[in-house]
Design a protein around this motif. Structure first.
Motif, PDB file in Angstrom:
ATOM      1  N   LEU A  81       0.828  -1.201   0.000  1.00  0.00           N
ATOM      2  CA  LEU A  81       0.000   0.000   0.000  1.00  0.00           C
ATOM      3  C   LEU A  81       0.865   1.255   0.000  1.00  0.00           C
ATOM      4  O   LEU A  81       0.494   2.274  -0.564  1.00  0.00           O
ATOM      5  CB  LEU A  81      -0.924   0.004   1.215  1.00  0.00           C
ATOM      6  CG  LEU A  81      -1.817   1.227   1.386  1.00  0.00           C
ATOM      7  CD1 LEU A  81      -2.914   1.223   0.323  1.00  0.00           C
ATOM      8  CD2 LEU A  81      -2.432   1.252   2.760  1.00  0.00           C
ATOM      9  N   PHE A  82       2.040   1.151   0.615  1.00  0.00           N
ATOM     10  CA  PHE A  82       2.903   2.312   0.777  1.00  0.00           C
ATOM     11  C   PHE A  82       4.046   2.362  -0.238  1.00  0.00           C
ATOM     12  O   PHE A  82       4.932   3.207  -0.122  1.00  0.00           O
ATOM     13  CB  PHE A  82       3.459   2.350   2.199  1.00  0.00           C
ATOM     14  CG  PHE A  82       2.379   2.367   3.244  1.00  0.00           C
ATOM     15  CD1 PHE A  82       1.568   3.474   3.411  1.00  0.00           C
ATOM     16  CD2 PHE A  82       2.157   1.268   4.048  1.00  0.00           C
ATOM     17  CE1 PHE A  82       0.558   3.497   4.361  1.00  0.00           C
ATOM     18  CE2 PHE A  82       1.159   1.273   5.009  1.00  0.00           C
ATOM     19  CZ  PHE A  82       0.357   2.395   5.160  1.00  0.00           C
ATOM     20  N   ASP A  83       4.043   1.468  -1.222  1.00  0.00           N
ATOM     21  CA  ASP A  83       5.074   1.497  -2.259  1.00  0.00           C
ATOM     22  C   ASP A  83       5.018   2.818  -3.015  1.00  0.00           C
ATOM     23  O   ASP A  83       3.955   3.298  -3.387  1.00  0.00           O
ATOM     24  CB  ASP A  83       4.889   0.350  -3.256  1.00  0.00           C
ATOM     25  CG  ASP A  83       5.394  -0.968  -2.736  1.00  0.00           C
ATOM     26  OD1 ASP A  83       6.048  -0.981  -1.677  1.00  0.00           O
ATOM     27  OD2 ASP A  83       5.135  -1.995  -3.381  1.00  0.00           O
ATOM     28  N   GLY A  84       6.177   3.391  -3.224  1.00  0.00           N
ATOM     29  CA  GLY A  84       6.256   4.592  -4.036  1.00  0.00           C
ATOM     30  C   GLY A  84       5.904   5.881  -3.316  1.00  0.00           C
ATOM     31  O   GLY A  84       5.806   6.927  -3.949  1.00  0.00           O
ATOM     32  N   GLN A 108       4.784  11.311   3.172  1.00  0.00           N
ATOM     33  CA  GLN A 108       3.476  10.732   2.852  1.00  0.00           C
ATOM     34  C   GLN A 108       3.182   9.544   3.760  1.00  0.00           C
ATOM     35  O   GLN A 108       2.053   9.371   4.222  1.00  0.00           O
ATOM     36  CB  GLN A 108       3.431  10.302   1.387  1.00  0.00           C
ATOM     37  CG  GLN A 108       3.481  11.462   0.426  1.00  0.00           C
ATOM     38  CD  GLN A 108       3.705  10.993  -1.001  1.00  0.00           C
ATOM     39  OE1 GLN A 108       4.505  10.091  -1.262  1.00  0.00           O
ATOM     40  NE2 GLN A 108       3.001  11.607  -1.942  1.00  0.00           N
ATOM     41  N   LEU A 109       4.188   8.729   4.000  1.00  0.00           N
ATOM     42  CA  LEU A 109       4.020   7.571   4.880  1.00  0.00           C
ATOM     43  C   LEU A 109       3.649   8.025   6.286  1.00  0.00           C
ATOM     44  O   LEU A 109       2.717   7.502   6.898  1.00  0.00           O
ATOM     45  CB  LEU A 109       5.306   6.736   4.909  1.00  0.00           C
ATOM     46  CG  LEU A 109       5.326   5.535   5.836  1.00  0.00           C
ATOM     47  CD1 LEU A 109       4.210   4.562   5.485  1.00  0.00           C
ATOM     48  CD2 LEU A 109       6.674   4.857   5.788  1.00  0.00           C
ATOM     49  N   THR A 110       4.358   9.030   6.774  1.00  0.00           N
ATOM     50  CA  THR A 110       4.068   9.568   8.104  1.00  0.00           C
ATOM     51  C   THR A 110       2.655  10.113   8.168  1.00  0.00           C
ATOM     52  O   THR A 110       1.913   9.858   9.123  1.00  0.00           O
ATOM     53  CB  THR A 110       5.076  10.680   8.455  1.00  0.00           C
ATOM     54  OG1 THR A 110       6.396  10.132   8.389  1.00  0.00           O
ATOM     55  CG2 THR A 110       4.824  11.228   9.849  1.00  0.00           C
ATOM     56  N   ARG A 111       2.252  10.835   7.130  1.00  0.00           N
ATOM     57  CA  ARG A 111       0.921  11.443   7.114  1.00  0.00           C
ATOM     58  C   ARG A 111      -0.186  10.415   6.879  1.00  0.00           C
ATOM     59  O   ARG A 111      -1.361  10.735   7.016  1.00  0.00           O
ATOM     60  CB  ARG A 111       0.885  12.561   6.091  1.00  0.00           C
ATOM     61  CG  ARG A 111       1.655  13.766   6.595  1.00  0.00           C
ATOM     62  CD  ARG A 111       1.578  14.965   5.681  1.00  0.00           C
ATOM     63  NE  ARG A 111       2.252  16.095   6.267  1.00  0.00           N
ATOM     64  CZ  ARG A 111       3.551  16.363   6.135  1.00  0.00           C
ATOM     65  NH1 ARG A 111       4.315  15.538   5.446  1.00  0.00           N
ATOM     66  NH2 ARG A 111       4.088  17.425   6.686  1.00  0.00           N
ATOM     67  N   ALA A 112       0.184   9.209   6.547  1.00  0.00           N
ATOM     68  CA  ALA A 112      -0.803   8.125   6.456  1.00  0.00           C
ATOM     69  C   ALA A 112      -0.894   7.370   7.780  1.00  0.00           C
ATOM     70  O   ALA A 112      -1.983   7.016   8.226  1.00  0.00           O
ATOM     71  CB  ALA A 112      -0.429   7.171   5.326  1.00  0.00           C
ATOM     72  N   VAL A 168      -0.291  -3.346  10.180  1.00  0.00           N
ATOM     73  CA  VAL A 168       0.470  -2.960   8.999  1.00  0.00           C
ATOM     74  C   VAL A 168       1.725  -3.807   8.935  1.00  0.00           C
ATOM     75  O   VAL A 168       2.477  -3.871   9.907  1.00  0.00           O
ATOM     76  CB  VAL A 168       0.877  -1.472   9.034  1.00  0.00           C
ATOM     77  CG1 VAL A 168       1.680  -1.103   7.807  1.00  0.00           C
ATOM     78  CG2 VAL A 168      -0.325  -0.580   9.161  1.00  0.00           C
ATOM     79  N   THR A 169       1.939  -4.462   7.822  1.00  0.00           N
ATOM     80  CA  THR A 169       3.219  -5.127   7.612  1.00  0.00           C
ATOM     81  C   THR A 169       4.077  -4.137   6.849  1.00  0.00           C
ATOM     82  O   THR A 169       3.694  -3.669   5.778  1.00  0.00           O
ATOM     83  CB  THR A 169       3.060  -6.438   6.815  1.00  0.00           C
ATOM     84  OG1 THR A 169       2.481  -6.165   5.544  1.00  0.00           O
ATOM     85  CG2 THR A 169       2.196  -7.432   7.570  1.00  0.00           C
ATOM     86  N   ILE A 170       5.197  -3.793   7.432  1.00  0.00           N
ATOM     87  CA  ILE A 170       6.057  -2.779   6.828  1.00  0.00           C
ATOM     88  C   ILE A 170       7.504  -3.104   7.162  1.00  0.00           C
ATOM     89  O   ILE A 170       7.806  -3.583   8.262  1.00  0.00           O
ATOM     90  CB  ILE A 170       5.654  -1.368   7.321  1.00  0.00           C
ATOM     91  CG1 ILE A 170       6.320  -0.291   6.495  1.00  0.00           C
ATOM     92  CG2 ILE A 170       5.921  -1.197   8.789  1.00  0.00           C
ATOM     93  CD1 ILE A 170       5.712   1.083   6.721  1.00  0.00           C
TER      94      ILE A 170
END
Length: 96
Positions: A23-26, A31-35, A52-54
């Motif tokens: 979901l967080f690719d790219g 942006q990741l933080t704000r999600a 979340v698997t990250i």
């Protein structure tokens, strides 16, 4: 997330939402933080769990932008650095 919350409020969904790291690719670290920040807030307010698997390096990027993952990361923390951290003790190699 909106659909999960609405369905949960109506009693038609479980009390968790799962996202894979794809979901967080790219997306960049901002942006990741704000999600992740609003997801944590919404899930806490709705008494739901956000899974979340990250990868650690991606999480570190969000942390460098001020996201505090500490309260949200739970054990077991999976890693391939040593045998005990692997999922069920197996190493899954990607074949190309």
């Amino acid at each position: 997330m909106t659909l999960a919350v609405l369905a949960h409020r109506d009693g038609r969904a479980p009390d968790f939402l799962v996202h894979d790291s794809h979901l967080f690719d790219g997306v960049d670290e901002r942006q990741l933080t704000r999600a992740l920040e609003p997801a944590a807030e919404v899930m806490d307010r709705e008494r739901m769990q956000y899974l979340v698997t990250i990868n650690e390096d991606e999480l570190a990027k969000a942390e460098s932008c001020g996201f505090d993952a500490g309260p949200y990361v739970i054990e077991p923390r999976l890693t391939d650095r040593y045998d005990e951290g692997r999922l069920f003790g197996f190493r899954f190699d990607r074949r190309t």
